[in-house]
Design an enzyme around this catalytic site. Structure first.
Site, mmCIF file in Angstrom:
data_model
loop_
_atom_site.group_PDB
_atom_site.id
_atom_site.type_symbol
_atom_site.label_atom_id
_atom_site.label_comp_id
_atom_site.label_asym_id
_atom_site.label_seq_id
_atom_site.Cartn_x
_atom_site.Cartn_y
_atom_site.Cartn_z
ATOM 1 N N TRP A 16 0.807 -1.231 0.000
ATOM 2 C CA TRP A 16 0.000 0.000 0.000
ATOM 3 C C TRP A 16 0.839 1.280 0.000
ATOM 4 O O TRP A 16 1.783 1.400 0.773
ATOM 5 C CB TRP A 16 -0.905 -0.002 1.234
ATOM 6 C CG TRP A 16 -1.747 1.227 1.359
ATOM 7 C CD1 TRP A 16 -1.422 2.367 2.048
ATOM 8 C CD2 TRP A 16 -3.026 1.455 0.773
ATOM 9 N NE1 TRP A 16 -2.443 3.284 1.923
ATOM 10 C CE2 TRP A 16 -3.433 2.750 1.149
ATOM 11 C CE3 TRP A 16 -3.879 0.696 -0.029
ATOM 12 C CZ2 TRP A 16 -4.651 3.310 0.755
ATOM 13 C CZ3 TRP A 16 -5.094 1.250 -0.422
ATOM 14 C CH2 TRP A 16 -5.467 2.541 -0.031
ATOM 15 N N ASN A 18 -0.016 5.633 0.265
ATOM 16 C CA ASN A 18 -0.886 6.811 0.150
ATOM 17 C C ASN A 18 -0.056 8.073 0.306
ATOM 18 O O ASN A 18 0.949 8.189 -0.428
ATOM 19 C CB ASN A 18 -2.164 6.728 0.998
ATOM 20 C CG ASN A 18 -1.994 6.575 2.484
ATOM 21 O OD1 ASN A 18 -1.389 5.631 2.957
ATOM 22 N ND2 ASN A 18 -2.574 7.466 3.247
ATOM 23 N N ASP A 19 -0.407 8.995 1.152
ATOM 24 C CA ASP A 19 0.123 10.364 1.124
ATOM 25 C C ASP A 19 1.634 10.483 0.948
ATOM 26 O O ASP A 19 2.404 9.791 1.634
ATOM 27 C CB ASP A 19 -0.170 11.077 2.450
ATOM 28 C CG ASP A 19 -1.543 10.823 2.987
ATOM 29 O OD1 ASP A 19 -2.355 10.193 2.306
ATOM 30 O OD2 ASP A 19 -1.793 11.258 4.128
ATOM 31 N N GLN A 35 3.234 7.345 2.935
ATOM 32 C CA GLN A 35 2.472 6.454 3.809
ATOM 33 C C GLN A 35 2.430 5.079 3.161
ATOM 34 O O GLN A 35 2.064 4.935 1.989
ATOM 35 C CB GLN A 35 1.050 7.005 3.995
ATOM 36 C CG GLN A 35 0.994 8.273 4.821
ATOM 37 C CD GLN A 35 1.172 7.989 6.297
ATOM 38 O OE1 GLN A 35 0.250 7.532 6.960
ATOM 39 N NE2 GLN A 35 2.359 8.248 6.837
ATOM 40 N N SER A 80 0.764 10.953 8.562
ATOM 41 C CA SER A 80 1.490 11.925 7.724
ATOM 42 C C SER A 80 2.149 13.045 8.510
ATOM 43 O O SER A 80 1.760 13.341 9.644
ATOM 44 C CB SER A 80 0.524 12.523 6.704
ATOM 45 O OG SER A 80 0.233 11.544 5.745
ATOM 46 N N ARG A 136 -4.146 16.220 13.315
ATOM 47 C CA ARG A 136 -3.083 15.431 12.669
ATOM 48 C C ARG A 136 -2.373 16.159 11.524
ATOM 49 O O ARG A 136 -2.754 17.221 11.101
ATOM 50 C CB ARG A 136 -3.681 14.142 12.125
ATOM 51 C CG ARG A 136 -4.820 14.393 11.147
ATOM 52 C CD ARG A 136 -5.191 13.160 10.374
ATOM 53 N NE ARG A 136 -6.047 12.266 11.116
ATOM 54 C CZ ARG A 136 -6.751 11.283 10.546
ATOM 55 N NH1 ARG A 136 -6.656 11.066 9.250
ATOM 56 N NH2 ARG A 136 -7.517 10.513 11.255
ATOM 57 N N ASP A 137 -1.350 15.488 11.015
ATOM 58 C CA ASP A 137 -0.631 15.876 9.795
ATOM 59 C C ASP A 137 0.115 17.201 9.960
ATOM 60 O O ASP A 137 -0.148 18.192 9.256
ATOM 61 C CB ASP A 137 -1.578 15.957 8.584
ATOM 62 C CG ASP A 137 -2.349 14.663 8.372
ATOM 63 O OD1 ASP A 137 -1.927 13.633 8.925
ATOM 64 O OD2 ASP A 137 -3.362 14.686 7.652
ATOM 65 N N TRP A 262 -5.192 7.920 -5.929
ATOM 66 C CA TRP A 262 -5.683 6.674 -5.329
ATOM 67 C C TRP A 262 -6.297 5.757 -6.367
ATOM 68 O O TRP A 262 -6.501 6.126 -7.514
ATOM 69 C CB TRP A 262 -6.599 6.951 -4.161
ATOM 70 C CG TRP A 262 -7.625 8.024 -4.333
ATOM 71 C CD1 TRP A 262 -7.444 9.365 -4.130
ATOM 72 C CD2 TRP A 262 -8.980 7.857 -4.724
ATOM 73 N NE1 TRP A 262 -8.609 10.030 -4.359
ATOM 74 C CE2 TRP A 262 -9.574 9.136 -4.728
ATOM 75 C CE3 TRP A 262 -9.761 6.764 -5.060
ATOM 76 C CZ2 TRP A 262 -10.913 9.340 -5.062
ATOM 77 C CZ3 TRP A 262 -11.101 6.963 -5.389
ATOM 78 C CH2 TRP A 262 -11.650 8.235 -5.392
HETATM 79 N N1 DQQ Z 1 -3.674 9.735 5.474
HETATM 80 C C1 DQQ Z 1 -2.836 9.606 6.628
HETATM 81 C C2 DQQ Z 1 -3.316 10.644 7.581
HETATM 82 C C3 DQQ Z 1 -3.948 11.625 6.687
HETATM 83 C C4 DQQ Z 1 -4.618 10.787 5.664
HETATM 84 C C5 DQQ Z 1 -2.917 8.212 7.119
HETATM 85 C C6 DQQ Z 1 -4.895 11.502 4.385
HETATM 86 O O1 DQQ Z 1 -2.263 11.211 8.304
HETATM 87 O O2 DQQ Z 1 -4.816 12.476 7.373
HETATM 88 O O3 DQQ Z 1 -2.340 7.353 6.172
HETATM 89 O O4 DQQ Z 1 -4.949 10.655 3.280
#
Ligand code: DQQ
Length: 461
Positions: A16, A18-19, A35, A80, A136-137, A262
């Site tokens: 996987w 992601n970000d 991520q 993230s 977060r982030d 995505w």
């Molecule tokens: N993805 C992360 C988070 C974020 C989200 C988790 C956004 O930190 O808010 O994988 O895609």
């Protein structure tokens, strides 16, 4: 052979993605983190994966930078965040979950070995008196006075997405300053992820990704040190497949953008493929005279061009024109097309020989939009459009009479990125039924259009 897997976009080696996280140019090299679940193509158990490149395109996968600590404050994932350099020490600021708390990790100068800070979590209290949703982030930057600022992506219950502003002298002790900015949930989502905040051309730029609308938005305006006041706003990408972004400034002062494209296909198909998630091509960010954000592929992308194919200027009669000499599933297509008397015109990619599946990209003169139309994109009965992501997406584009549509279209197996000359972009995914669907066509409906030029290149790393 997995004919959906991109060849010149960054994808995870397996499982996987992601970000994008922590993007930086460091000692000349471009570093990017993302991520990653290293164990399955499923969105859980987030680690920080790490890649390095000299040119933003050819990536070397390095050992994982961060992994959840069993039983620890990030046991459910290292979410993230960003990278800063604190007194010469590369430092990741990220969110540990659950509950959401902010954490630090530092590295040796080669960015290869990361150590979580003993003071973690460095921020866990939420601001008193506010009903915050997410927390977060972290996006962290150093002020002119040497102090640190941090934005967190949040949402105010019943109101809308919000960014929280914190201050610190040392990255360890954080003090809540203000709700930097919030905007109505109806338009921008109720919870914001991955805030980005930087100055450009005398304006302050804020980018956020909004849930549950699953779209990134930009605002440009002014920042008085405590609050942000927007003057313009818009979509970062109109394709419906992009979420969670990063912008960093490289050594040449260029603002470089990454975003996560995505999948939008069923879990069973993702599991069978064994990988999920694609990073955008590197995009340069600029500000238009009207104060909007505009994007274009980084010039490095031109180094991917191999065999060249071209088509001379010609009238496109109503209907479809099959191009015999241009085809492929790893392509860049640069088109200059005058809509003339047509209502809709453009090019179709990933076409089956009999036309039974194809993806249309073009201009609608009646709506004054540039669009990507996936309604005929796949015979694949399993195909679905994931999160609220309809098969048709459009972006406003006002062409003057006689002004040609100018597009750069990147096709990379299941990924399509479209850049319009004025800086709009649309990122999308297409899962065709057969690997043989590699045709390219031109189309005009409701009248003839005038092709001024079409250049195509096969792209490869
Ligand atoms: N993805 C992360 C988070 C974020 C989200 C988790 C956004 O930190 O808010 O994988 O895609």
């Amino acid at each position: 052979m997995d004919y959906h897997r991109p060849t010149y976009h960054l994808t995870p080696p397996a499982n996987w993605m992601n970000d994008p996280n922590g993007a930086i140019q460091w000692q000349g090299n471009y570093h990017l983190f993302y991520q990653h679940n290293p164990h399955a193509p499923v969105s859980v158990n987030k680690h920080w994966a790490h890649v390095v490149s000299r040119d933003l395109l050819h990536w070397q996968h390095l050992p994982l930078a961060l992994a959840p600590t069993p039983g620890g404050y990030d046991k459910d994932g290292c979410f993230s965040g960003c990278m800063v350099v604190n007194h010469g020490v590369p430092t990741i600021v990220y969110t540990g979950v659950f509950p959401e708390v902010q954490c630090l990790a530092t590295s040796s100068a080669d960015l290869r070995e990361w150590h979580k800070h003993p003071a973690n979590p460095v921020l866990w209290q939420r601001p008193a008196g506010l009903k915050t949703l997410t927390f977060r982030d972290p996006y962290v930057w150093q002020g002119a006075d040497g102090g640190w600022n941090m934005l967190l992506g949040s949402g105010l219950d019943g109101e809308g997405g919000a960014c929280l502003l914190y201050r610190s002298a040392d990255l360890l002790q954080w003090e809540f300053r203000s709700v930097l900015f919030s905007a109505p949930a109806s338009e921008y989502g109720s919870r914001w992820n991955c805030p980005i905040f930087f100055e450009m051309g005398g304006r302050q730029v804020l980018i956020v990704s909004g849930q549950p609308v699953w779209k990134p938005f930009f605002f440009t305006g002014t920042f008085d040190g405590t609050h942000f006041t927007p003057q313009t706003t818009g979509m970062v990408d109109y394709g419906g497949n992009l979420y969670a972004t990063q912008v960093f400034f490289d050594d040449a002062g260029r603002a470089i953008f990454w975003g996560w494209i995505w999948e939008g296909r069923p879990d069973a198909e993702i599991r069978a493929a064994g990988w999920a998630g694609v990073m955008t091509l590197p995009r340069l960010v600029r500000l238009t005279p009207a104060g909007a954000l505009a994007f274009s592929p980084a010039p490095e992308v031109q180094t991917l061009r191999h065999a060249h194919m071209a088509l001379a200027s010609q009238v496109i009669l109503p209907g479809e024109t099959v191009l015999e000499n241009i085809q492929g599933d790893a392509l860049e297509l640069v088109i200059r097309l005058n809509p003339a008397g047509s209502e809709r015109c453009g090019l179709s990619v990933l076409c089956a020989a009999d036309g039974s599946e194809q993806t249309h990209i073009g201009y609608d003169s009646t709506q004054r939009t540039v669009f990507i139309d996936r309604r005929q994109s796949g015979l694949n009965p399993q195909m679905q459009f994931g999160w609220p992501n309809p098969p048709y997406h459009a972006a406003p584009l006002d062409l003057e009479p006689g002004q040609p549509l100018e597009l750069r279209v990147f096709v990379d197996h299941s990924v399509i990125e479209v850049f319009a000359a004025d800086g709009l972009c649309l990122s999308s995914r297409v899962f065709r039924q057969t690997a043989a669907s590699t045709g390219v066509r031109l189309f005009a409906h409701g009248g003839a259009a005038q092709l001024e030029a079409l250049d195509a290149w096969e792209l490869a790393l």
